[in-house]
Design a protein around this motif. Sequence first.
Motif, PDB file in Angstrom:
ATOM      1  N   TYR A  37       0.966  -1.425   0.002  1.00 38.20           N
ATOM      2  CA  TYR A  37      -0.012  -0.066   0.062  1.00 38.20           C
ATOM      3  C   TYR A  37       0.826   1.222  -0.161  1.00 38.20           C
ATOM      4  N   GLN A  39       0.677   5.679   1.173  1.00 41.76           N
ATOM      5  CA  GLN A  39       0.088   6.694   1.488  1.00 41.76           C
ATOM      6  C   GLN A  39       0.617   8.133   1.459  1.00 41.76           C
ATOM      7  N   GLN A  44      -5.602   9.209   1.200  1.00 40.84           N
ATOM      8  CA  GLN A  44      -5.984   8.076   2.235  1.00 40.84           C
ATOM      9  C   GLN A  44      -5.160   6.808   1.646  1.00 40.84           C
ATOM     10  N   GLU A  46      -3.793   3.657  -0.447  1.00 42.40           N
ATOM     11  CA  GLU A  46      -4.100   2.964  -1.470  1.00 42.40           C
ATOM     12  C   GLU A  46      -3.395   1.626  -1.519  1.00 42.40           C
ATOM     13  N   ALA A  60      -2.561  -2.042  -9.158  1.00 44.73           N
ATOM     14  CA  ALA A  60      -3.329  -0.871  -9.522  1.00 44.73           C
ATOM     15  C   ALA A  60      -3.068  -0.350 -10.802  1.00 44.73           C
TER      16      ALA A  60
END
Length: 116
Positions: A37, A39, A44, A46, A60
């Motif tokens: 992830y 940030q 936020q 992601e 992603a």
Amino acid sequence: QVQLVESGGGLVQAGGSLRLACVASKATINRYHIAWYRQAPGKQRELVAQITYGGITNYADAVKDRFTISRDNSKNTVYLQMHSVRPEDTAVYYCNRPTGMAQFGWGQGTQVTGSS
């Protein structure tokens, strides 16, 4: 309880590369799906990429074809190889189980800064 430690971040010029590592301790993560992830300031957290315990990967759209997630079960480690880094990749990067699964405690993360 698994503890996760992220490392490998730093300052990188646009177009450069970095390899992040997520090392687990106190228990094996070999049978868990793991995700990276990030940030960015004011945003936020992601999900960037995830890998199943069997090695199937998903990314992603923002990082597809630039980042590669992999794992070395012998080292209890998951990697994120970053290529063609962009300024918008600047964020603190964390690893944990994918969204929707019971997650481990969050580590400190590792800062990646892409300079233009």
